[in-house]
Motif scaffolding. Structure first.
Motif, PDB file in Angstrom:
ATOM      1  N   ASP A 105       0.823  -1.214   0.000  1.00 37.68           N
ATOM      2  CA  ASP A 105       0.000   0.000   0.000  1.00 37.68           C
ATOM      3  C   ASP A 105       0.856   1.263   0.000  1.00 37.68           C
ATOM      4  OD1 ASP A 105      -2.234  -1.582   0.043  1.00 37.68           O
ATOM      5  OD2 ASP A 105      -2.515  -1.457   2.218  1.00 37.68           O
ATOM      6  N   GLN A 106       2.074   1.167   0.520  1.00 41.15           N
ATOM      7  CA  GLN A 106       2.959   2.324   0.589  1.00 41.15           C
ATOM      8  C   GLN A 106       3.691   2.599  -0.726  1.00 41.15           C
ATOM      9  OE1 GLN A 106       3.365   4.484   3.291  1.00 41.15           O
ATOM     10  NE2 GLN A 106       1.549   3.374   3.984  1.00 41.15           N
ATOM     11  N   GLY A 107       3.388   1.846  -1.761  1.00 47.05           N
ATOM     12  CA  GLY A 107       3.999   2.121  -3.055  1.00 47.05           C
ATOM     13  C   GLY A 107       4.934   1.040  -3.544  1.00 47.05           C
ATOM     14  N   ARG A 108       5.015  -0.075  -2.864  1.00 49.32           N
ATOM     15  CA  ARG A 108       5.805  -1.232  -3.277  1.00 49.32           C
ATOM     16  C   ARG A 108       7.307  -0.932  -3.245  1.00 49.32           C
ATOM     17  NH1 ARG A 108       2.258  -4.982  -5.889  1.00 49.32           N
ATOM     18  NH2 ARG A 108       0.188  -4.086  -6.134  1.00 49.32           N
ATOM     19  N   ASN A 109       8.096  -1.993  -3.460  1.00 53.24           N
ATOM     20  CA  ASN A 109       9.553  -1.930  -3.456  1.00 53.24           C
ATOM     21  C   ASN A 109      10.079  -1.277  -2.175  1.00 53.24           C
ATOM     22  OD1 ASN A 109      11.665  -2.934  -5.038  1.00 53.24           O
ATOM     23  ND2 ASN A 109      12.345  -0.862  -5.498  1.00 53.24           N
ATOM     24  N   THR A 110       9.449  -1.634  -1.071  1.00 54.37           N
ATOM     25  CA  THR A 110       9.866  -1.121   0.225  1.00 54.37           C
ATOM     26  C   THR A 110       9.584  -2.188   1.270  1.00 54.37           C
ATOM     27  OG1 THR A 110       9.639   0.704   1.795  1.00 54.37           O
ATOM     28  CG2 THR A 110       7.615  -0.085   0.729  1.00 54.37           C
ATOM     29  N   HIS A 111       9.962  -1.917   2.508  1.00 56.34           N
ATOM     30  CA  HIS A 111       9.657  -2.878   3.571  1.00 56.34           C
ATOM     31  C   HIS A 111       9.009  -2.153   4.746  1.00 56.34           C
ATOM     32  CE1 HIS A 111      13.652  -1.365   4.879  1.00 56.34           C
ATOM     33  NE2 HIS A 111      13.252  -1.670   6.108  1.00 56.34           N
TER      34      HIS A 111
END
Length: 918
Positions: free
Chosen positions: A641-647
């Motif tokens: 939900d935060q924009g992908r490619n993150t943790h």
């Protein structure tokens, strides 16, 4: 008178002598009978003990044979469970590794017959014919036997060994009603079934029996009957030649001395059935009174094993007719008595010698049979506490033959297994009964091996255990096969990583270790982004290769001590034990995501993936595997939900959002059933004339408790859960029916535009759904316009081109929604049969004041007109926006300036009643 007196005296003496002779003769005969009876009883007792021992060995040998074939079939079922697409080469390797045909000559064939529906027959036949894994020429003659059209087939596609069983290749087990009945019995029961006599191709006697075990899709046996029938994938079959089976399992000397008869009592639990003789070593002979029976369970059938001796101990013949001396022939009587005794002793010695020699031959044959079957026998005498082993038992335990005390007998048992074994043997000795167990042994200077031990007790008349006897079998190869199957079952095929089951087991051990040592554990759940594009472009084979490449990249980012596994689909997981601080976990997550950012090259294509990682930590976020995985999954969805490619790390707030999403999805599933959805219609206006030219259909959800749920809140949930497909079908049908009503009422068309989601567009039944709905609504195809986004078209260009072309041929209009926010590719616009281009509201919002948006909008209109496309501007809210759009040549507009989305009755009253549609 005096001369006659001596005559009676002589007669009296003669009578006295005759009476003595008869007494001597009577005593001699009585003594002979007593000695004969005692000797016969002793010989019969010895023969009885030997008979019981040999019959018990025969039972154990037959049970070992049946167990071996059953274990092999069970292993094959396990292999198909973990490898549903098991190929011919892997099947052959597994069967060869067990050496069944060599070790059990009666096993004619072991194979697999696959269930093939009629619609898939041609493809299946072509696949088998083209299979060159074992034969360079393939199998060009493969075809169903017998030929003919049937609803479904059960075709033998794997047979081992191939030589001698070629004619079985392609045999349809469903073609014969009797065979089909046995297959369906196996399918419905989930267990191995045994057939009665069958005839294999090329066989003369037809004295062959088939054992069959079902295989189900999904690996496990479903609980319900209907589920088993639906999941039935095929049948594992073994053909056993009964005569060769028993001839190979039982030593020749044993078969010669004993009459062995085996009868099939029929299927267990099926009521009274006629018994069918299977085997008889000496048909026609009448069995002796001494008889042993044993019941052997073979699949769903019961076999009765009958054993009887062929001969009894020899008696003495001729002595009953021995002429008896009368009167004074005492010397002759003694001579004959001594001669008879000597003859009896000689005969007894010859009989004992023959029995001894037969026993030696029997023991040698039995030893050879035990060596072949890896089966040894043993006996423990409770009085002397000594153990007697056969030669094969010494070989299995790796010991030199020597007298053994009970304390020495199991000295080579694995120390971890020894206490449990001793405890079970002690209970057996104390209480009687039977025992079966498995344990490991350490051969001197050799490898660790597995042994199976079976034991029974022998008790006296008072029930006191006098001896414990049984057999041991070397089951190392079977254990290795089971371990290979376990490895296959716990390893993910495409990546070679541990699968979910093995990872769960490993993580559970790691958590227990961490709890003892008070160390933290971090769980990183990684979900690949945009992986579906690879499957859609290259198929599932390409997807598997991509997963293997991803696994190699991820493996390079973690240390040997860190657990890495694939949970399924496009999800991977990493467990980090004993990390120092949160930044260390951040660095691992960063390395994983950086590896996924690098483009993936496959078959000339380049794919960009990326990923999202959710992190949960032990012990603060959970103390067990299930909880940690659930919380990491919640954090992973938050990362998406935060924009992908993150943790993202797990938190109570994230959990609340996930629970809210789960509840929303559950409510969404019930919304269709409860008729909670509504459609609203927003008009599309001709910017030049101000006339109504159609309407866009918009979905609204009014929840009885939540109230009005915004589309931005529930549409993403419907997309991710797959519910968008049935919801989209409902929207399309309801909108077309409403347009059909308007068209019939006003006798004029009311064009409507319906949005298609990416999942709905990818659904293979889309064309048929649209066609059926138009027919049902009696709506002209020209009154329907389908809107799809750019990203939907480029996910699978070939599929998009085919579907859009088919819809276009029906006369349906095609619009590209949200143009400018995605790829905005001229090549796609040129290659697809598109009619309308819709400018996204994000560009319209700030015109004519924003020079960038103004320039983009002007360029889009010019581009569309150069491609002979109509242009619709979304989000028109002011007269300035309308005036500018009309000035640059935009054709249509929709937005709050003209009207908000309206319920159908309001839309009809405002725009259709008494008004025309341009």
């Amino acid at each position: 008178m005096s001369g006659l007196a001596p005559i009676p005296a002589r007669l009296a003496g003669l009578l006295r002598r005759q009476t003595g002779a008869w007494v001597v003769l009577g005593l001699g005969l009585l003594l002979t009978i007593v000695i004969y009876g005692w000797n016969s009883e002793r010989l019969e007792r010895e023969r009885g003990h030997r008979f019981e021992h040999e019959a018990g060995d025969a039972v154990h040998l037959l049970e070992a044979y049946v167990d071996a074939v059953g274990s092999a079939m069970q292993g094959l079922r396990g292999l198909f469970a973990v490898q549903p697409d098991l190929d011919r080469l892997e099947f052959q390797r597994y069967v060869d590794s067990l050496e069944l045909v060599r070790r059990y000559p009666g096993l004619r064939m072991i194979g697999y017959a696959q269930r093939v529906p009629w619609a898939e027959l041609d493809g299946f036949v072509a696949m088998v014919r083209a299979d060159t894994r074992l034969r360079p020429q393939g199998y060009p003659d493969f075809a169903p036997k017998p030929a003919g059209e049937r609803g479904e087939y059960l075709l033998y596609s794997f047979t081992e060994p191939w030589e001698g069983n070629e004619s079985l290749h392609g045999v349809d087990l469903y073609a014969d009603s009797e065979v089909r009945a046995s297959v369906e019995l196996a399918r419905d029961s989930g267990h191995m079934v045994t057939t009665r006599r069958v005839r294999l191709p090329g066989e003369i006697s037809g004295h062959t029996y088939a054992w069959r075990m079902p295989v189900y899709r999904g690996g496990t046996v479903p609980d319900m009957l209907e589920a088993r029938r639906a999941a039935f994938a095929g049948i594992i079959g073994a053909a056993v030649e009964i005569d060769r089976l028993f001839a190979s399992a039982l030593p020749a000397s044993l078969r010669e001395r004993m009459r062995i008869r085996i009868v099939d009592l029929g299927r267990r639990g099926a009521g009274l059935q006629p018994a069918e003789p299977l085997y008889d070593t000496h048909p026609g002979e009448t069995p002796q009174p001494l008889l042993r029976k044993h019941r052997l369970e073979v699949g769903d059938h019961a076999w009765r094993l009958e054993f009887g001796p062929r001969t009894t101990a020899e008696g003495w013949s001729g002595w009953a007719l021995m002429p008896l001396a009368v009167g004074g022939l005492i010397s002759v009587l003694l001579f004959l008595l001594l001669r008879t005794s000597a003859t009896a002793n000689a005969r007894a010695r010859r009989l004992a010698e023959r029995i001894t020699e037969a026993l030696r031959t029997s023991e040698a044959s039995l030893a050879e049979a035990q060596r072949i079957a890896h089966l040894g026998s043993w006996r423990y005498d409770t009085a002397t506490r000594t153990v007697a082993w056969s030669d094969e038992t010494y070989r299995i335990f790796g010991c030199e033959p020597r007298p053994l005390r009970v304390e020495e007998a199991f000295a080579s048992v694995e120390p971890e297994d020894l206490p449990a074994l001793c405890e079970r043997l002690a209970r057996l000795e104390a209480g009687g009964g039977a025992l079966e167990t498995e344990f490991r042994i350490l051969q001197p200077g050799g490898p660790r091996r597995w042994v199976q031990l079976r034991a029974e007790t022998a008790a006296d008349a008072d029930g006191i255990v006098q001896a414990v006897a049984g057999v041991v079998m070397d089951i190392t190869e079977r254990k290795r096969s089971e371990e290979r199957i376990r490895e296959l079952a716990l390893t993910d095929g495409p990546t070679g990583l541990p699968n979910r089951e093995l990872f769960t087991e490993q993580l559970d051990h790691a958590l227990k270790r961490a709890a003892r040592e008070q160390r933290p554990v971090a769980l990183l759940l990684l979900d690949l982004d945009r992986f579906k594009r690879i499957n859609d472009t290259l198929g599932h084979d390409g997807g598997d290769r991509a997963l293997g490449d991803v696994a190699r990249r991820l493996r390079g980012c973690v240390r040997e001590s860190e657990l890495l596994a694939r949970l399924g689909g496009d999800e991977f997981v990493v467990a980090i034990e004993g990390y120092r601080d949160t930044p260390e976990v951040d660095r691992v997550a960063g390395r994983l995501l950086a590896e996924l950012e690098r483009p993936l090259a496959l078959d000339g294509y380049e794919f960009e993936l990326g990923g999202s990682i959710g992190i949960s930590c032990f012990p603060e976020d959970g103390e067990d595997v299930v909880t940690l995985l659930k919380h990491a999954d919640s954090a992973m969805y938050r990362a998406k939900d935060q924009g992908r490619n993150t943790h993202q790390y797990y938190s109570a707030e994230i959990n609340a959002r996930v629970l809210e999403r789960v509840e929303l999805e559950a409510d969404l599933r019930r919304a269709l059933e409860r008729d909670e959805f509504r459609l609203e219609y927003q008009p599309k206006i001709d910017l030049a004339s101000g006339a109504l030219v159609g309407a866009e259909v918009l979905l609204r959800w009014h929840h009885p408790e939540r109230g009005s749920v915004p589309p931005a809140q529930f549409i993403p949930v419907a997309e991710q859960s797959g519910l968008i497909v049935p919801i989209g079908r409902w929207v399309l049908r309801s909108a077309c029916l409403q347009a059909g009503v308007w068209q019939a009422r006003d006798h004029r068309p009311v064009p409507i535009a319906v949005n298609l989601s990416g999942r709905q567009f990818a659904d293979r039944s889309l064309y048929r759904d649209v066609f059926d709905i138009l027919v049902e609504a009696q709506l002209s195809p020209s009154c329907l316009e389908l809107e799809i986004t750019e990203s939907t078209m480029v996910q699978d260009p070939a599929h998009a081109r085919d579907v859009l072309g088919s819809l276009k041929e029906l006369g349906i209009g095609i619009a590209v929604d949200d143009f400018g926010t995605g790829y905005s590719s001229l090549a796609y616009l040129k290659g697809f049969p598109v009619d309308v281009l819709k400018i996204d509201r994000s560009f319209v919002r700030d015109i004519p004041d924003d020079p960038d948006d103004t320039a983009i909008t002007r360029a889009v209109v010019a581009l569309a007109h150069s491609l002979r496309l109509q242009v619709v501007a979304e989000g028109v809210e002011t007269e300035e926006q309308r005036g500018f759009l009309h000035q640059i040549g935009c054709d249509l507009g929709q937005g709050y300036l003209f009207a908000r989305p309206l319920p159908p009755e309001v839309f009809e009253a405002r725009f259709l009643a008494g008004h025309g549609v341009a």
